[in-house]
Design an enzyme around this catalytic site. Structure first.
Site: not given
Ligand code: PBG
Length: 315
Positions: A240, A187
């Site tokens: 992601k 991520k």
């Molecule tokens: C929580 C989380 C996030 C997203 C999914 N889980 C936000 C982040 O990391 O700031 C983002 C999902 C999206 O942008 O659609 N940590």
């Protein structure tokens, strides 16, 4: 010319016969944002067509989701109150826990995935406990174990740790030996999450997430993250965002051959919506092209805010 590659493109039936990648509604996971209240269906300005829903509205929504062929959802919660320890995340009657119970009641066949993270529940908006100005990894892990366990108690089928804490998959595997773990393994610290932070009211109140999420410049490191998560017990690994990281997805699939998912995030959705609203692109064609390319790159399934809307386009 002996080889005539255009022969196979001559008509639609022929093209379908040799198509390498197919898309079906069951390849998609639909995310939902759930908040407290009744009858709440609050539009999210940065994500046209998406809403913060109260539990009763979510139930209405999932009752009809099955008809579209989408069979899986991912839940995010917006709690009534936030605090430094994110206690709403692991409250047995927290918002996600309530939502899971209600969804399982209304649509037992639906696969329910829950996002396991603290950022929506902490008053500082970070994904873990803060110590000396930094998210503290190891003291956060027990809270994530509690969060995931409370989701599973409520009936969640799959838990998805998204906070990029070291060792979180091992911690969840130890706490939940029989639960399917979908790890947000690679991520990135991405600007593509901008609209989500408005949707989930989870923007960090100081600093950013680059001391736990990955540097967008790195792919080798992503493979190390993924390998570690597989060793720690991840059933499925996820990359992601999706579109800007298809190289990572492809390499991970080739290297590990593990069940792999991609998360097409809020910014990817918002860009398409914004351009389509202006008439600059053909939304339906673009969405199908994007989702097909994500599958082609190696995703077994895709988390996307387009799931519900795009499912009818896939016949
Ligand atoms: C929580 C989380 C996030 C997203 C999914 N889980 C936000 C982040 O990391 O700031 C983002 C999902 C999206 O942008 O659609 N940590």
């Amino acid at each position: 010319m002996k080889t005539r590659l255009r022969n196979l493109r001559e008509n639609a039936v022929m093209r379908k016969l040799v198509r390498e990648t197919t898309l079906a509604p069951h390849d998609l996971v639909m995310p939902y944002f759930v908040r407290t209240g009744r009858g709440v269906r609050r539009p999210i300005a940065s994500m046209p067509g998406q809403f913060q829903l109260s539990v009763d509205e979510l139930v209405r929504e999932v009752r009809t989701l099955g008809k579209t062929g989408v069979e899986s959802i991912l839940l995010f919660g917006i709690p009534a109150r936030k605090d430094a320890r994110g206690s709403g995340a692991y409250a047995s009657n927290g918002i996600v826990q309530q939502a899971v119970r209600a969804v399982k009641d209304a649509a037992p066949g639906l696969l329910v995935i829950t996002d396991v993270c603290l950022c929506e529940y902490t008053d500082h908006g970070h994904c873990g406990l803060i110590r000396r100005g930094r998210v503290d990894n190891d003291s956060t892990l027990p809270l994530l174990q509690k969060t995931a366990a409370s989701h599973v108690d409520a009936g969640a089928d799959v838990v998805a740790p998204s906070g990029m804490m070291d060792g979180v998959v091992a911690a969840l595997r130890e706490a939940l030996p029989r639960t399917t773990l979908l790890s947000y393994a690679a991520k990135y610290a991405s600007a593509f999450y901008g609209p989500f932070r408005q949707a989930a009211e989870s923007a960090p109140q100081f600093g950013d997430r680059s001391d736990y999420q990955m540097d967008v410049a790195n792919a080798e490191e992503a493979l190390r993250e993924i390998e570690l998560d597989i060793r720690e017990g991840a059933d499925i690994i996820m990359v992601k965002p999706a579109l800007a990281y298809l190289d990572v997805l492809r390499r991970a699939k080739e290297k590990f051959g593990w069940p792999s998912a991609a998360y097409s995030v809020s910014g990817e959705y918002a860009m398409v919506k914004a351009a389509a609203e202006r008439g600059w692109i053909d939304e339906k064609k673009i969405v199908l092209e994007i989702l097909t390319s994500i599958k082609r790159a190696g995703a077994d399934f895709i988390v996307t805010y387009f799931a519900r809307g795009a499912a009818p386009w896939m016949t």
